[in-house]
Motif scaffolding. Structure first.
Motif, PDB file in Angstrom:
ATOM      1  N   ASP A   1       0.806  -1.224   0.000  1.00 47.84           N
ATOM      2  CA  ASP A   1       0.000   0.000   0.000  1.00 47.84           C
ATOM      3  C   ASP A   1       0.840   1.275   0.000  1.00 47.84           C
ATOM      4  N   TYR A   2       1.951   1.264   0.739  1.00 43.68           N
ATOM      5  CA  TYR A   2       2.693   2.525   0.804  1.00 43.68           C
ATOM      6  C   TYR A   2       3.334   2.871  -0.533  1.00 43.68           C
TER       7      TYR A   2
ATOM      8  N   LYS B   1       1.003  10.303  -5.035  1.00 40.93           N
ATOM      9  CA  LYS B   1       1.589  11.598  -4.695  1.00 40.93           C
ATOM     10  C   LYS B   1       2.224  12.258  -5.915  1.00 40.93           C
TER      11      LYS B   1
ATOM     12  N   ASN C   1      13.223  -1.188   1.816  1.00 37.96           N
ATOM     13  CA  ASN C   1      12.616  -2.309   2.524  1.00 37.96           C
ATOM     14  C   ASN C   1      12.997  -3.645   1.917  1.00 37.96           C
TER      15      ASN C   1
ATOM     16  N   PRO D   1      14.906  -0.499  11.358  1.00 38.18           N
ATOM     17  CA  PRO D   1      14.430   0.376  12.437  1.00 38.18           C
ATOM     18  C   PRO D   1      13.673  -0.399  13.511  1.00 38.18           C
TER      19      PRO D   1
ATOM     20  N   PRO E   1      -5.828   5.942   2.354  1.00 40.13           N
ATOM     21  CA  PRO E   1      -5.905   4.516   2.080  1.00 40.13           C
ATOM     22  C   PRO E   1      -6.668   3.762   3.155  1.00 40.13           C
TER      23      PRO E   1
ATOM     24  N   ASP F   1      -5.836   0.710   4.842  1.00 43.88           N
ATOM     25  CA  ASP F   1      -5.190   0.079   5.989  1.00 43.88           C
ATOM     26  C   ASP F   1      -3.999   0.908   6.461  1.00 43.88           C
TER      27      ASP F   1
ATOM     28  N   THR G   1      -0.361  -0.667   6.710  1.00 42.34           N
ATOM     29  CA  THR G   1       0.525  -0.997   5.593  1.00 42.34           C
ATOM     30  C   THR G   1       0.759   0.197   4.673  1.00 42.34           C
ATOM     31  N   ALA G   2       0.094   1.321   4.953  1.00 43.88           N
ATOM     32  CA  ALA G   2       0.177   2.434   4.002  1.00 43.88           C
ATOM     33  C   ALA G   2       1.304   3.411   4.318  1.00 43.88           C
ATOM     34  N   LEU G   3       2.019   3.172   5.413  1.00 38.42           N
ATOM     35  CA  LEU G   3       3.186   4.009   5.697  1.00 38.42           C
ATOM     36  C   LEU G   3       4.432   3.158   5.515  1.00 38.42           C
ATOM     37  N   ASN G   4       5.438   3.733   4.884  1.00 35.62           N
ATOM     38  CA  ASN G   4       6.676   3.004   4.628  1.00 35.62           C
ATOM     39  C   ASN G   4       7.395   2.720   5.948  1.00 35.62           C
ATOM     40  N   PRO G   5       7.570   1.419   6.302  1.00 32.57           N
ATOM     41  CA  PRO G   5       8.118   1.085   7.621  1.00 32.57           C
ATOM     42  C   PRO G   5       9.549   1.557   7.834  1.00 32.57           C
ATOM     43  N   SER G   6      10.303   1.823   6.771  1.00 36.30           N
ATOM     44  CA  SER G   6      11.699   2.187   7.001  1.00 36.30           C
ATOM     45  C   SER G   6      11.946   3.687   6.828  1.00 36.30           C
ATOM     46  N   ARG G   7      10.877   4.477   6.726  1.00 38.22           N
ATOM     47  CA  ARG G   7      11.079   5.935   6.669  1.00 38.22           C
ATOM     48  C   ARG G   7      10.356   6.564   7.844  1.00 38.22           C
TER      49      ARG G   7
ATOM     50  N   GLN H   1       7.571  11.334   4.920  1.00 40.47           N
ATOM     51  CA  GLN H   1       6.426  10.730   4.240  1.00 40.47           C
ATOM     52  C   GLN H   1       5.299  11.744   4.070  1.00 40.47           C
TER      53      GLN H   1
ATOM     54  N   TYR I   1       9.150   6.373  13.648  1.00 43.75           N
ATOM     55  CA  TYR I   1       8.887   5.394  12.595  1.00 43.75           C
ATOM     56  C   TYR I   1       7.460   4.883  12.782  1.00 43.75           C
TER      57      TYR I   1
ATOM     58  N   HIS J   1       6.100   2.006  13.057  1.00 40.69           N
ATOM     59  CA  HIS J   1       5.806   0.932  13.994  1.00 40.69           C
ATOM     60  C   HIS J   1       5.760   1.422  15.442  1.00 40.69           C
TER      61      HIS J   1
ATOM     62  N   LEU K   1      -2.168   9.715   7.992  1.00 45.44           N
ATOM     63  CA  LEU K   1      -2.470   9.549   6.571  1.00 45.44           C
ATOM     64  C   LEU K   1      -3.499  10.583   6.111  1.00 45.44           C
TER      65      LEU K   1
END
Lengths: 335, 290, 283
Positions: free
Chosen positions: A232-233, A240, A255, A330, B93, B95, B98-104, B109, B148, B150, B161
């Protein structure tokens, strides 16, 4: 938590290294053929033999020899080479830079090639190009570095002789440097003629070492990139206003890279192991070439030193990758 | 004049003649909230995706036009279309996990679009990010921006979001079932927040949901879909008073009322489904011969 | 539209059959080497030294792929070298499979301290550079076919042990194994009847890949002159000779290299093909 993981990891590394030391010692003490007899001129007396045995500590019991030897190793004393009669540590350290430079150059080539294949394959996914990349990767994976080295020798040493296929540096250019990191020091000293000559010598063996690893990186990274592209991201980033290239490099890559990274660690040790035969094939004066000479000459202390150094290198690489993984992820960093 | 104008949009499963959207036409006026309602598989999300240019690879637009502010998106060069959508529209979005990038971290964002697509300078984008987080009632924006994903709760992430969607002041926002993945307790707050933000910013909103109750709360008009076909389009108040289409009536009867949550619910009768399926088949027949 | 997946899939069958064809050809050539080899592979004749292959100017009939610097026939030596390669592949491969898989099964099913010891050993083994380790072992064991095979077993058992251990652990956790145990079957018989059949496909795939690896290891060892006696023809030995005279007689290097390349590629394609056959979902 993080500290405990780290300490456990260090402890298992030490156990592994000790096991390596025991096995190397055991294997080498079983060597038939008396190295002492080989060193002496014909007609040497028993007293001569006894004196030499005492000199190399071969007259003591095996466990005693091991303890003495291990104590020495921990103090940086790896013994004396039987063929050259020089301290093993010095000999080994003088060749290590050549092997390290070759391995790192190969790693860089593999990462760049594999990364490009993965990015191209992801960008052009579900097209003929991706299929071609998959087939090429499969081929590159099935054939080991030794054979790629021979193929490169034929192609760029004989058919189209543009690269050198023998040695580390042209004899006329052998540098008098402070360190044995010729490639690195030639840049610092702005000796670009020498640098080019070194690269010309290293390129073919480095590419031979890099091809299988590049294929593995290409395959795995592409797979995890493609999985990431559905998330989704990534879709959100498209809305965007970002294009496909930006989405792949800025959202998905970071990732997708983590699983690939752990794999590169193990595979990099295989690559370093591959330098042994590749250096032989290209007459490159590194540690691996020295190791084969040492085996042929039955130079036990030298073999021991080289094998231990390789094992140390392997375990250190794995340790570094584990730590790097923890730093880059992270989730683990804050856990 | 409507801000978003979709005419006769047909989308097929790539490589087949199976239609996922069947000659869909709909209008969303500037500042209007339009609900897209239907059961799963009715094509309601597909419309939102087509508008934002994020249809999956397996789906392919075969006919129709999508006009945004008078510009036909489908005939545009893809790169320019992406940039236009990035400036004019945004997505909330489904969910938030899952809609945010986990590593940024959160900050980039939110600000990336402002800097890269709208060309703001970084300081202005950062100020804007803090401001917009305040608006969605996040108490410590500075801390959240440096986190982050998480490290944050699901409700918090959905607020982020929403903030991110409004940050660039788009003219149109597509909300794709934005409360479905959340806890029931959080759902209400998030719905209220979206309503509030929409009213404040005057953004046109295309609200995709399967829940007529939600539509009644925040939409002005609604479109009911079945099998990729528009079954009914109506003003919300008129619709809840007297839905025209049999399927709409059945759907309404199958929706729990907040005033009387214990009342018996009637599932959509089979005869109604058969009738609406016939309508879908008829649409396909005329399309095939067209 | 031809997409990427189907290109890989469509050529998979073709590649598999080509591999089988090459390996069959090799087996026939090796088994009947005394009958089909045009020359005695050991016969030296300086009058026929460095003859080029048949299509080039100066070739002699009967020496199809030319001769090396000692006048020995390249084709005959490749056929006899194929014997060594195949024997090593077969013997070293299957012995490695049996020993490695047994240890892996024991570790994965019995767990506890046995698993600890075996896993630690695998870790230690992973810290050795395999090529150097094999060369070292040959130096210790002395040259010869037996030593080569033994060295391959000693080095590569971990490949099987690692994978089989993981599979046995996964299988051991499954319901049918538990029910077999509840039914009162002994642990040993459970391993043999319930777990082994399920890991057999994996072992077969690994074995096929291992045969390719064994061929390469033998070639590497004979390349550094540490395989069997130096007179007997081996592909690695021929490659070593060819590497020296590469500028005068490229064919001495090229033909054994092609044979080695195709053999290694075939074993690996075969292994991949088997993997797909066993695994219904093409990953």
């Amino acid at each position: 938590m993080f500290l405990r993981r780290f300490l456990t990891r260090i402890a298992t590394t030490l156990v592994t290294l000790f096991g390596v030391a025991v096995i190397v010692f055991v294997v080498i003490r079983v060597v038939p053929g008396d190295p002492i007899a080989m060193m002496l001129p014909p007609g040497a007396t028993d007293a001569d033999i006894a004196r030499l045995q005492a000199l190399y500590g071969l007259d003591k019991s095996i466990p005693q020899q091991f303890v003495i030897w291990l104590g020495g190793v921990l103090h940086g004393d790896f013994g004396t080479s039987i063929t050259t009669r020089q301290p093993v540590l010095g000999l080994v350290l003088s060749r290590l830079p050549a092997t390290l430079e070759l391995s790192i150059m190969a790693l860089v080539i593999a990462v760049v090639l594999g990364g490009l294949m993965a990015l191209t394959g992801t960008r052009l996914r579900d097209t003929r190009t991706e299929g071609a990349i998959d087939v090429a990767n499969g081929m590159a994976l099935s054939v080991p570095d030794f054979l790629w080295g021979l193929v490169l020798i034929l192609m760029f040493g004989v058919l189209w002789p543009v690269f050198s296929i023998s040695g580390r540096v042209s004899p006329a250019l052998v540098p008098q440097f402070h360190t044995d990191f010729f490639l690195f020091e030639s840049v610092l000293r702005l000796r670009f003629d020498l640098w080019l000559d070194l690269v010309g010598h290293m390129l073919m063996p480095a590419v031979a070492l890099a091809i299988p690893l590049a294929a593995i990186i290409g395959q795995l990274l592409k797979q995890s990139l493609k999985e990431t592209m559905h998330l989704d991201y990534v879709t959100l980033a498209r809305t965007k206003g970002y294009g496909e290239n930006h989405v792949i490099t800025h959202e998905a890559l970071r990732n997708a890279i983590l699983p690939t990274l752990t794999l590169i660690g193990v595979q990099f040790t295989f690559l370093i192991g591959g330098t042994v035969i590749i250096e032989r094939l290209f007459s490159y004066e590194g540690l691996g070439n020295m190791a084969i000479d040492a085996v042929i000459n039955r130079d036990l202390p030298l073999i021991q030193g080289i094998v231990l150094l390789f094992a140390l290198l392997f375990t250190l690489v794995n340790l570094c990758v584990d730590l790097l993984y923890a730093v880059l992820n992270p989730r683990l960093r804050h856990a | 004049m409507s801000f978003l104008k979709i005419r006769n949009l047909s989308v097929v499963l790539r490589g087949t003649r199976h239609r996922l959207l069947r000659d869909v036409s709909l209008d969303v006026a500037a500042t209007e909230v339009m609900g897209l309602v239907g059961e799963s598989g009715a094509g309601k999300s597909m419309i939102g995706k087509a508008v934002l240019g994020i249809l999956p690879r397996s789906a392919q637009v075969v006919s129709g036009t999508i006009e945004m502010d008078g510009v036909d998106l489908l005939s545009m060069d893809p790169r320019r279309r992406r940039a236009l959508i990035g400036r004019q529209a945004a997505l909330i979005p489904q969910d938030p996990l899952t809609a945010l990038n986990p590593s940024r971290r959160i900050r980039p964002q939110i600000t990336d679009r402002l800097v890269d697509i709208l060309g703001w300078d970084r300081a202005r984008a950062n100020t804007r990010a803090e401001e917009i987080l305040h608006e969605v009632h996040i108490a410590a924006p500075e801390r959240v921006l440096g986190s982050y994903p998480h490290e944050l709760s699901g409700g918090m992430r959905q607020r982020i979001l929403i903030a991110s969607a409004f940050a660039a002041e788009p003219r149109l926002i597509v909300a794709d079932e934005p409360t479905t993945a959340l806890d029931v307790t959080v759902q209400k707050q998030i719905l209220k927040l979206i309503h509030e933000m929409q009213a404040q910013h005057g953004t046109a909103l295309l609200f995709v949901t399967h829940d007529l109750g939600v539509v009644a709360k925040i939409c002005q008009r609604l479109t009911v879909l079945y099998g990729g076909l528009v079954v009914e389009e109506a003003d919300v108040r008129a619709f809840f008073r007297a839905p025209v289409h049999a399927y709409s009536r059945a759907l309404l009867a199958a929706t729990p009322r907040h005033s009387d949550p214990d009342a018996d619910l009637t599932p959509v009768p089979e005869a109604v489904i058969a009738a609406v399926q016939d309508q879908v088949l008829a649409a396909d027949r005329s399309w095939t011969h067209a | 539209m031809l997409d990427g997946r189907s290109l890989v899939k469509r050529t998979a069958g073709l590649r598999l059959w080509l591999s089988v064809a090459w390996l069959s050809l090799l087996v026939i050539g090796a088994v009947f080497a005394p009958l089909v080899a045009p020359q005695d592979p050991l016969m030296q004749d300086l009058f026929t030294a460095r003859l080029p292959p048949f299509w080039m100017h100066g070739a002699e009939p009967g020496y199809w792929l030319g001769t090396d610097s000692l006048g020995r026939d390249v084709l005959s030596r490749i056929l006899y070298g194929g014997r060594v390669a195949l024997i090593v592949a077969l013997l070293a491969g299957s012995a490695t499979a049996i020993i490695g898989a047994t240890l892996g099964l024991i570790a994965g099913f019995y767990r506890g301290w046995v698993d600890m010891v075996i896993s630690r050993l695998v870790d230690i083994w992973m810290a050795f550079p395999p090529v150097l380790f094999s060369i070292l072992l040959i130096a210790v064991l002395g040259t010869g076919l037996g030593s080569v095979i033994l060295a391959i077993i000693v080095i590569d058992w971990t490949r099987f042990a690692r994978v089989v251990r993981a599979e046995a652990m996964a299988q051991g956790a499954m319901d049918y194994v538990a029910s077999a145990q509840v039914a009162g079957r002994g642990r040993f018989s459970t391993v043999l009847t319930e777990i082994l059949p399920n890991v057999l496909p994996t072992i077969t795939v690994l074995l096929t890949l291992e045969m390719g690896i064994a061929v390469i290891v033998e070639a590497i060892l004979s390349f550094v002159n540490l395989s069997i006696s130096t007179d007997d023809p081996t592909w690695g030995g021929m490659i070593a000779e060819g590497r020296v005279s590469i500028h005068q007689a490229w064919w001495v290097l090229v033909f054994p290299l092609i044979a080695l390349f195709l053999t290694v590629l075939s074993f690996s394609q075969l292994g991949e093909g088997l993997k797909d056959r066993f695994d219904p979902v093409l990953q």
